[in-house]
Enzyme design. Structure first.
Site, short mmCIF file in Angstrom:
data_model
loop_
_atom_site.label_atom_id
_atom_site.label_comp_id
_atom_site.label_asym_id
_atom_site.label_seq_id
_atom_site.Cartn_x
_atom_site.Cartn_y
_atom_site.Cartn_z
N SER A 1 0.82 -1.21 0.00
CA SER A 1 0.00 0.00 0.00
C SER A 1 0.85 1.25 0.00
O SER A 1 0.36 2.33 -0.32
CB SER A 1 -0.86 0.05 1.26
N HIS B 1 -2.47 -3.18 -6.54
CA HIS B 1 -2.98 -2.82 -5.21
C HIS B 1 -4.49 -2.98 -5.17
O HIS B 1 -5.23 -2.16 -5.70
CB HIS B 1 -2.56 -1.39 -4.87
N GLU C 1 -5.33 -0.38 -8.10
CA GLU C 1 -4.32 0.57 -8.55
C GLU C 1 -3.15 -0.24 -9.13
O GLU C 1 -2.57 -1.07 -8.43
CB GLU C 1 -3.83 1.44 -7.38
N ASN D 1 -4.74 5.65 -0.86
CA ASN D 1 -4.22 5.66 0.51
C ASN D 1 -3.58 7.00 0.85
O ASN D 1 -3.62 7.43 2.01
CB ASN D 1 -3.23 4.53 0.72
#
Ligand code: NAD
Length: 596
Positions: free
Chosen positions: A121, A142, A154, A192
């Site tokens: 992440s 991700h 992602e 994130n």
């Protein structure tokens, strides 16, 4: 022609890995699912079967399909089992040295043409890739939590990831029914980087006892329509994982203090309070791994007990003001059975407010939500006045006049002269310090903020803002009133932005900074937050609706009061406001709305 992936590997079957296995197997791909020990393997297997059994129970998956799905998964201990896969997704804990070791080993074990992907992440995919002899075949994939549900992936390409590998992985995401955004290797990627500053900030509010966990979570769910509150989300992510992500983002992302993990997170990790996976985090769960919250010592007692806390009886309510908020608030109180005195600055304004309330109630009748008798009864409860002195015998006053401190202070000084002792005096201010208003009276203990959201008849949330002088009875009264109105009242301290705006606007500002840095596009950022985090609107959609000028003003207030460098308004936001691009209301904001 995109590469065919028939057999893939997943390393680490924890919170994310087990879900990623499910995603592949559901889509007809054989999976070698690898853990570090037989115990961990069994735990991973149990997570997968638990999830697929729930899907069957909910009627979302046929039993035969579940059996076929499970038969595609080969559970193994150790990386050697991955020798024949076309792609590996690594989902082990968020530590660079661990991931580098695993990638060096995967490089040795896997076929030369296999793609090696990490689900990190926040760590650098580039740094992970150089542990192998094939950095051009290393990529970030991700997934979002829970992987079988969240649509976003992602795809993170480093400067050396080959274009073929990127294209193959993008095609794979499509086959998995996911929407991908492809981006470069920056700490936290899109979602994130925007989410974790907000989560960390919510934890700091909780740590400072600014509000309870239930109130922080309810505020963001009901005030912003988010699928989960931030503390419940921290529990879902796992506090250990969240800590590592924040720590890495802080170190890699320019030491933004918004990402410096709040000390409480580390303490909870050390104490083994990791969230759902350990059965206890901010909340307590039925058992480790269960999503079911059970009461604990922090669980509030039912609102019915509020009167016992010294709440005063309220029957007659004065509402001062003639704008959108005042009008909505009159309707809310009248519908809930309170006797209401509406006070405006003149008969003409009163007539207008009365008309607006009538129209709104009539809409309720047309939509079948209100009977004609109830409408008439509600209207019958309202007295229309242009004289403040009529508030002499009310039990509660709700002030909703213009957002100017001098005006509000003068009004509260007058209310102090007019109203009987023991009245609760409430302001609906969304940005001014309630204590300033309270100190304009001789009875600051009776003054409180009641921050309704617009439109008041619809929005279920009220922020109850207590100052350092507000008495416990006043707060208890406000709680009881909110409950009687059918609203969720959340109690917080008297700080700029209260709960919702203080958590929401810095996140929106961060999104503007990300756009300004050309890391991604407004469309992809909006997509990422909607599909990765389940937000009802992306940040740029929301900014255009709220108004860029309003957003800038709120962000400035937050920055001025809290002096947090990360809260400084994004220059791009300032420029757009200067240019008159204010959002939908001016036809153009982040997007052009003239032809939509
Ligand atoms: N939790 C989230 O919401 C989330 C979301 C997206 C991405 N991620 C990322 O996914 C990765 C995994 O996070 P998580 O939350 O699933 O962690 P987790 O702690 O829940 O699970 C990690 C798993 O890896 C296993 N493991 C450890 N060392 C191993 C080894 N040498 N070989 C095989 N398995 C090993 C552990 O036994 C454990 O089951 C991290 O990089 C994290 O940043 C997490």
């Amino acid at each position: 022609m995109a590469r065919e992936f028939t057999r893939v590997g997943v390393v680490g079957l924890g919170t994310m890995g087990a879900g990623i296995v499910e995603v592949f197997a559901r889509n007809g791909i054989d999976v070698v699912a690898v853990e570090i020990s037989p115990t961990a393997l069994e735990r991973g297997r149990a997570t997968l079967t638990g999830s697929t059994d729930r899907a069957v129970a909910r009627g979302k998956l046929a039993e035969a399909d579940r059996d076929a799905l499970l038969s595609r998964v080969d559970f193994q201990v150790g990386l050697d089992a991955l020798h024949s896969v076309d792609l590996v997704v690594e989902a082990v804990p968020e530590h660079l040295d661990l991931k580098q070791r695993i990638f060096a080993e995967l490089d040795r074990v896997c076929k030369p043409e296999a793609i090696l992907a990490t689900n990190t992440s926040s760590l650098s995919v580039t740094e992970i890739s150089v542990a192998t002899t094939r950095p051009n075949q290393v990529i970030g994939i991700h997934f979002f939590n829970p992987a079988p549900v969240m649509k976003l992936v992602e795809v993170v390409r480093t400067v050396v990831t080959s274009a073929d590998v990127v294209a193959d992985v993008e095609a794979l995401c499509e086959r998995l029914g996911k929407v991908d955004v492809t981006i470069s290797d920056r700490a936290g990627f899109i979602a994130n980087a925007l989410l974790f500053g907000y989560l960390n900030h919510a934890v700091s509010m909780f740590e400072a006892r600014y509000a309870t966990r239930e109130d922080i979570d309810a505020a963001m769910k009901l005030g912003c329509g988010l699928p989960m509150g931030p503390l419940a989300l921290m529990d879902l992510i796992g506090l250990d994982t969240a800590y590592e992500i924040l720590d890495t983002m802080y170190r890699r992302g320019g030491r933004d203090r918004r990402h410096a993990p709040v000390p409480l997170i580390k303490q909870m990790v050390t104490a083994g309070l990791l969230g759902r996976k350990s059965g206890r985090g901010f909340y307590t769960y039925e058992r480790p791994g269960s999503p079911v919250v059970v009461p604990d010592e922090q669980t509030p007692v039912a609102t019915g007990a509020a009167l016992a806390d010294g709440a005063r009886a309220i029957a007659k309510v004065g509402v001062v003001g003639s704008g959108t908020m005042a009008t909505g608030i009159i309707e809310v109180f009248a519908k809930a059975g309170y006797e209401v005195i509406s006070v405006t600055r003149g008969a003409e304004k009163s007539a207008k407010v009365c008309e607006t309330v009538k129209t709104s109630l009539n809409k309720g009748v047309v939509r079948g939500k209100l009977s004609e008798a109830d409408r008439d009864a509600a209207l019958g409860r309202v007295t229309w006045s242009a004289t403040l002195e009529h508030l002499v015998d009310v039990d509660l006053v709700v002030e909703a006049v213009v957002e100017e401190l001098s005006v509000k202070k003068a009004l509260f000084a007058s209310l102090d002269e007019i109203c009987k002792p023991g009245v609760v005096l409430a302001t609906t201010t969304s940005s001014l310090p309630v204590i300033d208003v309270a100190m304009a009276t001789q009875r600051p203990a009776d003054v409180i903020g009641l921050h309704f959201f617009n439109p008041a008849p619809i929005m279920p949330l009220v922020e109850i803002v207590q100052t350092i002088r507000t008495s416990a009875e006043t707060t208890a009264t406000a709680r009881a009133v909110c409950a009687a109105l059918g609203k969720t009242g959340v109690v917080c301290g008297d700080r700029s932005g209260f709960i919702v705006n203080a958590l929401l606007f810095p996140y929106l500002n961060d999104a503007v900074k990300m756009l300004e840095a050309s890391y991604s596009t407004a469309d992809d950022i909006d997509h990422a937050m909607k599909l990765g985090c389940g937000y009802p609107m992306g940040p740029f959609e929301l900014l255009d609706v709220v108004g860029l000028d309003v957003s800038l003003a709120i962000q400035r207030e937050l920055y001025l009061e809290l002096r947090e460098p990360g809260f400084a308004p994004a220059p791009l936001l300032e420029h757009l406001v200067t240019a008159g691009y204010l959002g939908r209301k001016s036809g153009r904001g982040f997007r052009d709305h003239t032809n939509r």
